[in-house]
Design a protein around this motif. Structure first.
Motif, mmCIF file in Angstrom:
data_model
loop_
_atom_site.group_PDB
_atom_site.id
_atom_site.type_symbol
_atom_site.label_atom_id
_atom_site.label_comp_id
_atom_site.label_asym_id
_atom_site.label_seq_id
_atom_site.Cartn_x
_atom_site.Cartn_y
_atom_site.Cartn_z
ATOM 1 N N LYS A 265 0.193 13.760 -6.588
ATOM 2 C CA LYS A 265 0.107 11.952 -6.378
ATOM 3 C C LYS A 265 0.424 11.388 -7.452
ATOM 4 O O LYS A 265 -0.049 10.732 -8.453
ATOM 5 C CB LYS A 265 -1.057 10.828 -5.589
ATOM 6 N N VAL A 266 1.567 10.473 -6.956
ATOM 7 C CA VAL A 266 2.565 9.665 -8.394
ATOM 8 C C VAL A 266 2.155 8.149 -8.560
ATOM 9 O O VAL A 266 2.681 7.864 -9.185
ATOM 10 C CB VAL A 266 3.858 10.132 -8.609
ATOM 11 N N LEU A 267 2.442 7.598 -6.935
ATOM 12 C CA LEU A 267 2.191 6.078 -6.621
ATOM 13 C C LEU A 267 0.995 5.699 -6.516
ATOM 14 O O LEU A 267 0.414 6.293 -4.871
ATOM 15 C CB LEU A 267 3.552 5.653 -6.449
ATOM 16 N N LYS A 268 0.413 5.097 -6.343
ATOM 17 C CA LYS A 268 -1.204 4.304 -5.925
ATOM 18 C C LYS A 268 -1.751 3.531 -5.370
ATOM 19 O O LYS A 268 -1.128 2.147 -5.886
ATOM 20 C CB LYS A 268 -2.332 5.248 -7.084
ATOM 21 N N SER A 269 -1.732 3.278 -4.370
ATOM 22 C CA SER A 269 -1.670 2.140 -3.282
ATOM 23 C C SER A 269 -1.006 1.182 -4.273
ATOM 24 O O SER A 269 -1.300 -0.475 -4.482
ATOM 25 C CB SER A 269 -3.229 1.329 -3.767
ATOM 26 N N ILE A 270 0.225 0.716 -3.910
ATOM 27 C CA ILE A 270 1.163 -0.414 -4.801
ATOM 28 C C ILE A 270 1.395 -1.711 -3.527
ATOM 29 O O ILE A 270 1.762 -1.318 -2.613
ATOM 30 C CB ILE A 270 2.317 0.568 -5.030
ATOM 31 N N ASP A 271 1.481 -2.733 -4.496
ATOM 32 C CA ASP A 271 1.454 -3.921 -4.018
ATOM 33 C C ASP A 271 2.582 -4.495 -4.825
ATOM 34 O O ASP A 271 1.884 -5.008 -5.733
ATOM 35 C CB ASP A 271 0.332 -4.405 -3.751
ATOM 36 N N GLN B 78 1.058 -1.289 -0.162
ATOM 37 C CA GLN B 78 -0.415 0.161 0.270
ATOM 38 C C GLN B 78 1.040 1.336 0.115
ATOM 39 O O GLN B 78 0.846 2.144 0.966
ATOM 40 C CB GLN B 78 -1.168 -0.676 1.025
ATOM 41 N N LEU B 79 1.844 0.935 -0.985
ATOM 42 C CA LEU B 79 2.714 2.435 -0.999
ATOM 43 C C LEU B 79 2.371 3.702 -1.777
ATOM 44 O O LEU B 79 1.873 3.253 -3.191
ATOM 45 C CB LEU B 79 4.202 2.269 -1.454
ATOM 46 N N ASP B 80 1.556 4.964 -1.439
ATOM 47 C CA ASP B 80 1.795 5.904 -1.905
ATOM 48 C C ASP B 80 2.700 7.363 -2.256
ATOM 49 O O ASP B 80 3.712 6.917 -1.406
ATOM 50 C CB ASP B 80 0.778 6.649 -1.011
ATOM 51 N N ALA B 81 2.732 7.829 -3.356
ATOM 52 C CA ALA B 81 4.291 8.930 -3.206
ATOM 53 C C ALA B 81 3.623 10.063 -3.630
ATOM 54 O O ALA B 81 2.544 10.101 -4.420
ATOM 55 C CB ALA B 81 5.020 7.966 -3.734
#
Lengths: 251, 313, 295
Positions: free
Chosen positions: A17-23, A8-11
């Motif tokens: 917002k350039v990264l949304k809920s990365i798994d 759940q990485l956001d950046a």
């Protein structure tokens, strides 16, 4: 067993917002490739893994990146220490121009502490061999790092990253600034490295991803579209967008 | 239009040629009379037609050296600070303050130097440095005990080499900082990131990646500051103490080349004295121009060498 | 060989004591540098204001310097204000047109060797100490006319101001896009008209900023005036005679024992610094406004 797990990485860069809920999970002693069109966030994701993302003014990240069970983004985690344990190779070779080949190779070691000269030499040789550069530079160790060719410089940077014996090696488009022959050598190198290290590689070259990696993550507009074994992603993807991308219909 | 503007360009060259010619012609009698002895003799005695430039050359070099030693580390620190993202908020105001410092007229520096800095230093700093360094064999002689009582300054006779050096260091700080800052700004992000990715602290990143890359350019900035310090007249002459002899320590009063010219030319009684002062001008100009050229060489050589080192292959 | 699982170090700081200490000491050093840059400025501003303000009154700006028997607060720098105005005024008249013309040559017409020599000259003169300019004019004009004079001082200051105007103006002219020139030339305008009607107006306020900065530098000048205008205790409006200037008065009164004169020196310093700072700020405002308009 997994080496690195992103949850759940956001950046953000400022407000964007350039990264949304990365798994995503990167398996141990394997190569994981991250592909996607320009601007999809793949480099950002990579840089979040060793907390380099936040070095840019106004950039921040939230979520978890688990490395050996510990969260890189825990409140008491020190970014400097994280970067010591995770190695990174950049798109353009960046050896320190005023340092010799030898000093470049052991630069990371010297930061870690005082080592006797003999040990420094041993580890430099080991790292340079692992990077496939030893034979070419063993007689030129005192020459400035900037005198090597582009491909050699990049392998020197790889040696520099390997010398500190990290568990994970992050590679951000490591061959994109190199000529085809050097590129091939780097790819061969990656195949050897995965015996001992976990490698996560960002690449815009799909064929390269197909050649070197075991798992592939396809990203679009800051989100994970598909994450599976490389074979599956390239021959039988689940998502339509993945299929369009790998068959060259866009991007 | 090309004719008019070209003419002004040529006129400018003519002005420079005139400056050099006047100095050379005016100083010629002195150089032919004393030869190289002009530079090595410390006997400056106008009534007896004896002129040796050594005390003034010494004063100029000593005060400028002190100014460099004090201002270059601070300038480098400021250059780093102004380029680091941590202090984003203070960068703007800090840069503005430094610009304002650069705009202050030199006579104001002299005024504050004479009435504020010199007494404060003579009362506090100089005795302190004497107690710290005075016992060291050779170096300690630079910081002797002060025999005069610290009850107050004597107007017109206040100041010494050290005070002049300190005032000069404040005056050259803005220019050395400005150039150093530009040099540090050219360090490629790639290099900083290489160091950071290895787990370097901020200090280590600067030591490994930033400073080696900027070293030559910073040297160029220092040379330029040195050139400015050499030529500074008014502030120095107000705080250097006066007297045509070679001072024996940092706390001795003295003169610089520029301050000697400023204090003696109007009252010069004989031709040889005038000529000697012009000869001092020749020395000063040679030093200034030489340093300006050196500075340019270092700043551009540093930039070029680094670019080619990075782009190899 | 990668490290085995059991050997993994904690991610909380594993930095050795000495590395951490060095980093902290270095950060402290950086902050110290910032403080060292600010302290002198604050000290100077404080003292000039505190000691100068008590000297300011109507007499300060309208009367001549006091004699030894005059009561306090009755003397002033009226002659110095006039003198400075005269000297700098003439210097501006001489150096600004010449400076701009030279800049136009370097930016619009100069190619090859002559331009290189001219540019080298400008840079060299820029690095010339002001005492040298004064010395050269004193050894020539003042000697030949057997007289210190305001115009000699103006000449010396022009030598110093000319390259400043040229450098600043050339930079601004270079920023004018080449397309503008080419568009005008393609319309059939002769080159000189392109320069006068297109390039200079576009550079407009940038040139003004350069001039303001040069004037600012000229106002702060002392050494060049010392050897050429000498100074004057009385009002003088003739260019051919010795003239007072604010900077010279500060220079000479600072070294006199009388407290009255010292106080006047502080007042003059306050006046001078305020003027120079106002000019610098105005130059900066003009430049910022110009950048906003162009953006």
């Amino acid at each position: 067993m997994t080496s690195l797990e992103v949850r759940q990485l956001d950046a953000w860069f400022g407000k964007a917002k350039v990264l949304k809920s990365i798994d995503v999970v990167a398996a141990d002693r394997a190569v994981t490739a991250i592909i996607g069109p320009s601007g999809c966030g793949k480099s950002t994701l990579l840089r979040c893994m060793n907390r380099m993302h936040e070095e840019v003014r106004g950039a921040r990240a939230e979520g978890e990146v688990l490395f050996g069970g510990q969260d890189v983004y825990a409140p008491d985690a020190d970014p400097v220490e994280v970067r010591r344990q995770i190695g990174m190779v950049f798109q353009r070779p960046n050896p320190f121009p005023t340092m010799s080949v030898f000093d470049n190779a052991v630069a990371g070691l010297k930061l870690a502490g005082r080592f006797p000269k003999a040990e420094l030499h041993d580890r430099a040789e080991k790292a340079l061999r692992a990077a496939g550069l030893w034979e070419e530079v063993k007689d030129r160790l005192q020459q400035p790092g900037g005198r090597l060719s582009g491909g050699q410089q990049q392998r020197l940077c790889i040696a520099r990253a390997l010398a500190v014996e990290p568990q994970i090696l992050l590679m951000d488009e490591p061959a994109s600034a190199l000529d085809p022959v050097s590129t091939l050598r780097i790819e061969e190198l990656i195949a050897e490295l995965k015996r001992d290290y976990t490698v996560i590689i960002v690449t815009h070259n799909m064929q390269q991803a197909a050649r070197v990696s075991d798992s592939t993550l396809f990203m679009l507009y800051g989100e994970v579209v598909e994450f599976a074994t490389t074979q599956k992603v390239f021959t039988n993807p689940e998502d339509r967008r993945t299929e369009d991308y790998v068959t060259g219909r866009f991007g | 239009m090309v004719g008019i503007t070209l003419t002004t360009g040529i006129l400018l060259v003519g002005v420079l040629a005139l400056v050099l010619a006047v100095l050379a012609k005016g100083g010629a009698p002195t150089f032919s009379r004393f030869g190289l002895g002009f530079l090595t003799s410390s006997h400056w005695d106008p009534p007896h037609q004896q002129f040796g430039a050594l005390p003034f050359v010494f004063g100029t070099l000593l005060t400028s050296f002190v100014a460099l030693v004090l201002s270059v580390p601070v300038a480098v620190g400021l250059a780093i600070l102004l380029n680091e993202p941590i202090s984003a908020k203070i960068t703007g105001p800090l840069a503005t303050f430094i610009d304002v410092l650069a705009a202050i007229p030199s006579v104001v520096f002299g005024l504050v130097g004479l009435f504020v800095i010199a007494p404060w230093m003579e009362r506090n700093i100089e005795p302190l440095l004497h107690s710290i360094f005075g016992w060291i064999p050779v170096v300690g002689k630079l910081f002797p005990a002060l025999s005069r009582s610290a009850s107050g300054h004597v107007v017109g006779a206040g100041g010494d080499y050290f005070v002049a050096g300190v005032v000069l260091s404040i005056m050259i700080l803005p220019i050395v900082t400005a150039i150093s800052r530009e040099v540090v700004a050219t360090v490629p992000r790639d290099l900083r990131e290489a160091a950071k990715a290895l787990g370097a602290t901020r200090y280590e990143t600067i030591r490994m990646a930033v400073l080696p890359y900027s070293a030559q350019g910073i040297a160029g900035a220092a040379f330029l500051g040195l050139g400015r310090a050499l030529g500074e007249t008014i502030a120095v002459s107000m705080v250097i103490g006066g007297g045509a002899s070679l001072g024996a320590s940092l706390y001795a009063p003295g003169q610089s080349i520029a301050s000697a010219i400023a204090s003696q030319f109007n009252g010069a009684t004989n031709q040889l004295q005038r000529s000697s002062l012009l000869a001092l001008g020749v020395i000063l100009v040679a030093l200034s121009f030489g340093l300006a050229a050196l500075s340019k060489m270092f700043v551009s050589r540093g930039a070029r060498r680094m670019e080619s080192a990075i782009e190899a292959g | 060989m990668a490290v085995a699982v059991a050997d993994r170090r904690p991610l909380a700081t594993g930095l050795s004591r000495s590395r951490w200490m060095k980093d902290r000491v270095f950060s402290a050093f950086l902050l110290l540098c910032a403080a060292l840059a600010l302290v002198p400025l604050v000290v100077i501003a404080m003292f000039v204001v505190v000691r100068g303000v008590s000297a300011l009154n109507i007499n300060f700006f309208t009367k001549l310097p006091p004699g030894p028997l005059d009561p306090p607060h009755t003397g002033g720098i009226a002659n110095a204000i006039v003198g400075t105005g005269m000297i700098i005024g003439l210097a501006v008249v001489l150096s600004v047109p010449l400076g701009i013309a030279t800049a136009i040559y370097l930016s619009e017409y100069g190619r090859g060797r002559i331009a290189t020599v001219v540019r080298f000259t400008a840079n060299t003169l820029l690095a010339t100490p002001s005492i040298i300019a004064g010395l050269v004019v004193a050894a020539t004009v003042v000697t030949w006319t057997h007289s210190f004079s305001a115009y000699a001082a103006s000449l010396a200051i022009s030598i110093l101001m000319w390259p400043v105007v040229t450098r600043a103006t050339e930079e601004v002219l270079r920023l004018v896009p080449q397309e503008l020139r080419e568009g005008a030339l393609a319309l059939g305008l002769p080159r000189w008209k392109v320069v006068v009607k297109i390039v200079i107006p576009t550079a407009g306020s940038g040139i003004l900023t350069g001039v303001m900065l040069a004037v600012s530098r000229g106002l702060g000048e002392t050494a060049a005036i010392l050897l050429t205008a000498l100074g004057n205790s009385y009002m003088n409006t003739s260019y051919g005679r010795p003239t007072a200037s604010i900077t010279l008065d500060i220079y000479s009164w600072a070294r006199q024992p009388q407290p009255v004169l010292q106080e006047l020196a502080w007042g003059a310093a306050l006046t001078l610094m305020t003027t120079v700072l106002v000019l610098s700020i105005a130059a900066r405002v003009v430049s910022i406004r110009r950048q906003r308009r162009l953006a």
